[in-house]
Design a protein around this motif. Structure first.
Motif, PDB file in Angstrom:
ATOM      1  N   THR A   1       0.973   0.934  13.831  1.00 49.83           N
ATOM      2  CA  THR A   1      -0.337   0.300  13.685  1.00 49.83           C
ATOM      3  C   THR A   1      -1.407   1.295  13.235  1.00 49.83           C
ATOM      4  N   LYS A   2      -1.309   2.531  13.695  1.00 51.20           N
ATOM      5  CA  LYS A   2      -2.310   3.533  13.290  1.00 51.20           C
ATOM      6  C   LYS A   2      -2.120   3.972  11.839  1.00 51.20           C
ATOM      7  N   PHE A   3      -0.952   3.701  11.289  1.00 55.52           N
ATOM      8  CA  PHE A   3      -0.663   4.099   9.911  1.00 55.52           C
ATOM      9  C   PHE A   3      -0.880   2.944   8.929  1.00 55.52           C
ATOM     10  N   MET A   4      -1.170   1.752   9.433  1.00 59.27           N
ATOM     11  CA  MET A   4      -1.181   0.574   8.575  1.00 59.27           C
ATOM     12  C   MET A   4      -2.243   0.642   7.477  1.00 59.27           C
ATOM     13  N   LYS A   5      -3.408   1.154   7.783  1.00 60.04           N
ATOM     14  CA  LYS A   5      -4.441   1.237   6.746  1.00 60.04           C
ATOM     15  C   LYS A   5      -3.969   2.142   5.614  1.00 60.04           C
ATOM     16  N   THR A   6      -3.414   3.314   5.975  1.00 63.52           N
ATOM     17  CA  THR A   6      -2.912   4.227   4.952  1.00 63.52           C
ATOM     18  C   THR A   6      -1.771   3.590   4.179  1.00 63.52           C
ATOM     19  N   TRP A   7      -0.838   2.957   4.894  1.00 61.34           N
ATOM     20  CA  TRP A   7       0.301   2.318   4.230  1.00 61.34           C
ATOM     21  C   TRP A   7      -0.181   1.241   3.258  1.00 61.34           C
ATOM     22  N   SER A   8      -1.128   0.432   3.669  1.00 63.94           N
ATOM     23  CA  SER A   8      -1.608  -0.663   2.811  1.00 63.94           C
ATOM     24  C   SER A   8      -2.302  -0.122   1.564  1.00 63.94           C
ATOM     25  N   GLU A   9      -2.913   1.057   1.669  1.00 67.61           N
ATOM     26  CA  GLU A   9      -3.566   1.660   0.511  1.00 67.61           C
ATOM     27  C   GLU A   9      -2.562   2.317  -0.420  1.00 67.61           C
ATOM     28  N   GLU A  10      -1.395   2.682   0.122  1.00 60.34           N
ATOM     29  CA  GLU A  10      -0.375   3.364  -0.679  1.00 60.34           C
ATOM     30  C   GLU A  10       0.642   2.398  -1.277  1.00 60.34           C
ATOM     31  N   HIS A  11       0.478   1.096  -1.002  1.00 63.33           N
ATOM     32  CA  HIS A  11       1.411   0.099  -1.521  1.00 63.33           C
ATOM     33  C   HIS A  11       0.631  -1.077  -2.089  1.00 63.33           C
ATOM     34  N   ALA A  12       1.018  -1.471  -3.282  1.00 62.14           N
ATOM     35  CA  ALA A  12       0.366  -2.612  -3.915  1.00 62.14           C
ATOM     36  C   ALA A  12       0.624  -3.862  -3.088  1.00 62.14           C
ATOM     37  N   CYS A  13      -0.423  -4.643  -2.869  1.00 61.12           N
ATOM     38  CA  CYS A  13      -0.290  -5.885  -2.102  1.00 61.12           C
ATOM     39  C   CYS A  13       0.646  -6.840  -2.822  1.00 61.12           C
ATOM     40  N   ALA A  14       1.607  -7.379  -2.109  1.00 62.95           N
ATOM     41  CA  ALA A  14       2.574  -8.311  -2.701  1.00 62.95           C
ATOM     42  C   ALA A  14       1.910  -9.654  -2.963  1.00 62.95           C
ATOM     43  N   PHE A  15       2.081 -10.173  -4.191  1.00 63.63           N
ATOM     44  CA  PHE A  15       1.500 -11.469  -4.522  1.00 63.63           C
ATOM     45  C   PHE A  15       2.130 -12.585  -3.688  1.00 63.63           C
ATOM     46  N   SER A  16       3.322 -12.336  -3.132  1.00 65.83           N
ATOM     47  CA  SER A  16       3.993 -13.368  -2.343  1.00 65.83           C
ATOM     48  C   SER A  16       3.277 -13.646  -1.025  1.00 65.83           C
ATOM     49  N   VAL A  17       2.478 -12.690  -0.548  1.00 62.45           N
ATOM     50  CA  VAL A  17       1.779 -12.904   0.720  1.00 62.45           C
ATOM     51  C   VAL A  17       0.266 -13.003   0.532  1.00 62.45           C
ATOM     52  N   ARG A  18      -0.305 -12.166  -0.321  1.00 60.55           N
ATOM     53  CA  ARG A  18      -1.738 -12.144  -0.587  1.00 60.55           C
ATOM     54  C   ARG A  18      -2.550 -12.304   0.693  1.00 60.55           C
ATOM     55  N   HIS A  19      -3.299 -13.414   0.851  1.00 63.07           N
ATOM     56  CA  HIS A  19      -4.149 -13.578   2.028  1.00 63.07           C
ATOM     57  C   HIS A  19      -3.544 -14.514   3.063  1.00 63.07           C
ATOM     58  N   THR A  20      -2.240 -14.759   3.000  1.00 65.63           N
ATOM     59  CA  THR A  20      -1.577 -15.602   3.983  1.00 65.63           C
ATOM     60  C   THR A  20      -1.122 -14.761   5.173  1.00 65.63           C
ATOM     61  N   ARG A  21      -0.667 -15.441   6.230  1.00 69.94           N
ATOM     62  CA  ARG A  21      -0.150 -14.742   7.408  1.00 69.94           C
ATOM     63  C   ARG A  21       1.369 -14.664   7.381  1.00 69.94           C
ATOM     64  N   HIS A  22       1.972 -14.745   6.225  1.00 73.53           N
ATOM     65  CA  HIS A  22       3.419 -14.725   6.108  1.00 73.53           C
ATOM     66  C   HIS A  22       4.001 -13.371   6.498  1.00 73.53           C
ATOM     67  N   SER A  23       5.258 -13.398   6.939  1.00 71.14           N
ATOM     68  CA  SER A  23       5.946 -12.149   7.264  1.00 71.14           C
ATOM     69  C   SER A  23       6.252 -11.387   5.979  1.00 71.14           C
ATOM     70  N   TYR A  24       6.559 -10.102   6.135  1.00 71.61           N
ATOM     71  CA  TYR A  24       6.801  -9.261   4.965  1.00 71.61           C
ATOM     72  C   TYR A  24       7.779  -8.153   5.328  1.00 71.61           C
ATOM     73  N   LYS A  25       8.707  -7.870   4.432  1.00 75.16           N
ATOM     74  CA  LYS A  25       9.665  -6.787   4.612  1.00 75.16           C
ATOM     75  C   LYS A  25       9.320  -5.635   3.666  1.00 75.16           C
ATOM     76  N   PRO A  26       9.311  -4.401   4.170  1.00 74.91           N
ATOM     77  CA  PRO A  26       9.074  -3.269   3.262  1.00 74.91           C
ATOM     78  C   PRO A  26      10.241  -3.131   2.294  1.00 74.91           C
ATOM     79  N   LYS A  27       9.993  -2.473   1.184  1.00 71.86           N
ATOM     80  CA  LYS A  27      11.051  -2.271   0.199  1.00 71.86           C
ATOM     81  C   LYS A  27      12.154  -1.389   0.782  1.00 71.86           C
ATOM     82  N   LYS A  28      13.355  -1.543   0.244  1.00 67.41           N
ATOM     83  CA  LYS A  28      14.514  -0.824   0.771  1.00 67.41           C
ATOM     84  C   LYS A  28      14.344   0.694   0.716  1.00 67.41           C
ATOM     85  N   ASP A  29      13.605   1.171  -0.285  1.00 70.06           N
ATOM     86  CA  ASP A  29      13.446   2.623  -0.423  1.00 70.06           C
ATOM     87  C   ASP A  29      12.213   3.162   0.297  1.00 70.06           C
ATOM     88  N   ASP A  30      11.546   2.318   1.082  1.00 68.34           N
ATOM     89  CA  ASP A  30      10.374   2.789   1.819  1.00 68.34           C
ATOM     90  C   ASP A  30      10.850   3.733   2.922  1.00 68.34           C
TER      91      ASP A  30
END
Length: 429
Positions: free
Chosen positions: A301-330
């Motif tokens: 949780t403390k890394f989420m802001k940094t992570w979100s800035e280092e990864h392009a927002c997925a169009f599949s979720v955008r502003h929804t509350r849908h679940s999300y899986k990180p990429k395999k190479d993350d």
């Protein structure tokens, strides 16, 4: 990304200006060109340029190309959110500093706090994004597990059901005899009176009251959780009747690392002052590391802001509350940690926490009940509206289908408040 019109300021016109529709079209074309220029700049930082310097350079592009944009900083940040930034390399030591290991005991189980140690478990939850608290006695666990299997065995039988399911007898765990097609969850919310009693357990309430710093809470009406053992099971040979050790690989499956809440939206809402909340489950059996234990990314949780800035927002979720899986190479997935639980322990984790579970390599069955609490409807109605297992959403549907009849339960005033049937403040718990 929100509609560009929200950034363009006033759309008023005069007799000497083009009509509004033409001007809007022109500005949208200019915005599209600016986005291309921003993407080019953001993907090619200058040598030694920091992330903040790069962002300021992109804001300069907006100032030059889109002088009419009212909030240039917000516009730029909204654009770069959907652009993959340049890769950032971290050493294993740096990653481990970001994701510190949750403490464990000598027997390999996650450290469980006492429910009266509010300072201890709230501090741990803040640091790791996850915490374990010992909330139920062994007898309470046994009573709840017995209720779970009573529910299973009282459910309408499938066409191939052969016998009742026994938590201690893997011969009864065959898929055609199993009460649910899911490998992890029961068919629907747990409605046994004991399930409601466990939801109102004083220790569970105390823990969530201290986490939220709020006495007026509602509790979810969520599922039983069960995962069959799958390896070295003592089973009878159907032909000889002899007992032998058998593996059942089809009985188990791992949940890959995922967020149950859109990580970019989580960051936005937390920065806006909205505490998104927590999830939880209570272990009704010992859940050691080999039986498909819960796993998490401590410190996520403390890394989420940094992570979100280092990864392009997925169009599949955008502003929804849908679940999300990180990429395999993350690389963050490499730092996931199993959280083995002692019988009666409750693991609570933030909605912003990356989590998963592993496949079972054990003969032991894994039993738990999903429970979480959040501020009551009269405190903030958003929680009961957004949580699909809130009592306000679940119980009316089950009542209309005939699966739930409140008159058949002897709910206490305290339970009625937790379930939203009675407002807090009408009288004491």
């Amino acid at each position: 990304m929100e509609d560009d019109d929200g950034f363009f300021g006033s759309q008023e016109t005069t007799e000497h200006e083009p009509d509004v529709a033409t001007r809007k079209q022109t500005r949208q074309s200019q915005a599209a060109a600016a986005k291309v220029a921003i993407a080019e700049a953001y993907g090619n930082p200058n040598e030694g340029e920091t992330k903040e310097e790069l962002l300021q350079r992109c804001i300069g592009i907006v100032e030059e190309m889109l002088p009419f944009v009212a909030d240039k900083d917000k516009f730029t940040r909204a654009v770069v959110r959907f652009i993959d930034p340049p890769g950032i390399h971290r050493t294993p030591a740096e990653w481990r500093t970001i994701f510190p290991l949750y403490p464990t005991t000598e027997d390999g189980y996650a450290l469980a706090y006492d429910p009266d140690d509010a300072e201890g478990y709230t501090s741990a939850l803040d640091k790791y994004g996850v915490v374990v608290v010992q909330v139920l006695s062994h007898q309470e666990c046994d009573d709840t597990a017995a209720a779970m299997f009573e529910d299973f065995n009282n459910a309408p039988p499938g066409p191939k059901k052969r016998c009742n399911v026994d938590q201690n007898d893997p011969n009864t765990w065959h898929s055609d005899n199993w009460p649910s097609g899911s490998k992890f969850l029961s068919r629907g919310p747990a409605l046994h009176p004991q399930a409601f009693k466990t939801r109102a357990n004083p220790n569970i309430y105390k823990v969530f009251k201290n986490i939220w710093n709020e006495e007026r809470l509602n509790v979810t009406v969520d599922n039983w959780g069960v995962c069959r053992g799958a390896k070295n099971l003592k089973m009878r040979d159907p032909e000889t009747g002899e007992t032998r050790l058998v593996d059942q690989p089809k009985w188990t499956s791992a949940l890959k690392p995922h967020w149950d809440y859109n990580p970019w939206l989580y960051v936005d809402e937390m920065e806006d002052g909205f505490q998104v909340g927590y999830q939880g489950l209570v272990a009704l059996t010992d859940q050691h590391a080999d039986c498909g234990a819960h796993s998490t990314l401590p410190g996520c949780t403390k890394f989420m802001k940094t992570w979100s800035e280092e990864h392009a927002c997925a169009f599949s979720v955008r502003h929804t509350r849908h679940s999300y899986k990180p990429k395999k190479d993350d690389p963050i997935a490499k730092y996931m940690q199993k959280i083995p639980l002692k019988k009666g322990a409750m693991v609570i984790w933030s909605w912003g926490q990356l989590h998963a579970n592993h496949i079972s390599t054990s003969p032991d069955i894994r039993l738990h009940q999903y429970i979480r609490m959040f501020p009551a409807q009269e405190v903030n109605k958003l929680y009961c509206e957004h949580d699909k297992y809130s009592p306000q959403r679940v119980l009316p549907k089950l009542a209309s289908s005939g699966e739930f009849d409140q008159t058949k339960y002897e709910f206490t005033p305290f339970q009625l408040k937790l379930l939203g049937f009675k407002r807090w403040g009408d009288d004491g718990p």
